[in-house]
Write a protein that holds these residues in place. Structure first.
Motif, short mmCIF file in Angstrom:
data_model
loop_
_atom_site.label_atom_id
_atom_site.label_comp_id
_atom_site.label_asym_id
_atom_site.label_seq_id
_atom_site.Cartn_x
_atom_site.Cartn_y
_atom_site.Cartn_z
N GLY A 59 0.79 -1.23 0.00
CA GLY A 59 0.00 0.00 0.00
C GLY A 59 0.82 1.27 0.00
N PRO B 69 -2.46 0.53 -4.67
CA PRO B 69 -3.60 0.01 -3.92
C PRO B 69 -3.38 -1.46 -3.55
CG PRO B 69 -4.36 1.25 -5.81
CD PRO B 69 -2.88 1.11 -5.95
N ARG C 8 -8.15 -2.33 3.23
CA ARG C 8 -7.46 -1.90 2.02
C ARG C 8 -6.58 -0.70 2.34
NH1 ARG C 8 -12.64 -2.96 1.11
NH2 ARG C 8 -13.28 -0.79 1.18
N ARG D 65 -4.42 2.38 0.36
CA ARG D 65 -4.32 3.01 -0.95
C ARG D 65 -3.60 4.34 -0.87
NH1 ARG D 65 -8.46 1.08 -4.43
NH2 ARG D 65 -8.32 3.07 -5.51
#
Length: 134
Positions: free
Chosen positions: A59, A63, A70, A72
């Protein structure tokens, strides 16, 4: 004194709020594939999410993550920040994390368990015993 864990606290911005939230990143050598992020709630409790340390590594530049966590770099308006997104059936939250803080945290975790050497520090037999004794 030798430690088998890395902890780093910082204030993060939740869902573009103006009030920062205290967060804590943790890495423990006995769980070499995982990192944990915890957020302090208004009531003084901590809410924790554990995910692959690799998500933070990837990351930093692109992404990463397909599931409920997640990371990003491209959602932040400032290159100095990363966006951490967490999603569950109960809701969604996004946090801005300082990129340099994540680099510092990862470097400290590499001192305990170098990247790519996680398997050598993972107790597979202990995990099997734990699962089979449920």
């Amino acid at each position: 004194m030798h430690t088998e864990a890395v902890h780093q606290s910082q204030f993060v911005v939740l869902n573009e709020s103006t009030t920062p939230v205290l967060s804590r990143l943790s890495f423990h050598a006995e769980e070499p594939f995982a990192a944990t992020v915890a957020f302090r709630t208004e009531r003084g409790r901590w809410i924790e999410w554990t995910f692959a340390r690799d998500l933070l590594v990837e990351g930093l530049d692109e992404p990463a993550g397909l599931g409920d966590v997640r990371v990003r770099p491209d959602l932040s308006e400032d290159d100095d920040f990363l966006t951490l997104e967490i999603e569950s059936p109960d809701g969604y939250a996004s946090f801005e994390l300082e990129r340099e803080d994540i680099r510092t945290f990862l470097e400290a975790s590499y001192e305990l368990v170098p990247l790519g050497e996680e398997s050598a520090h993972f107790d597979v037999d202990g995990l099997i015993e734990e699962i089979s004794n449920v």
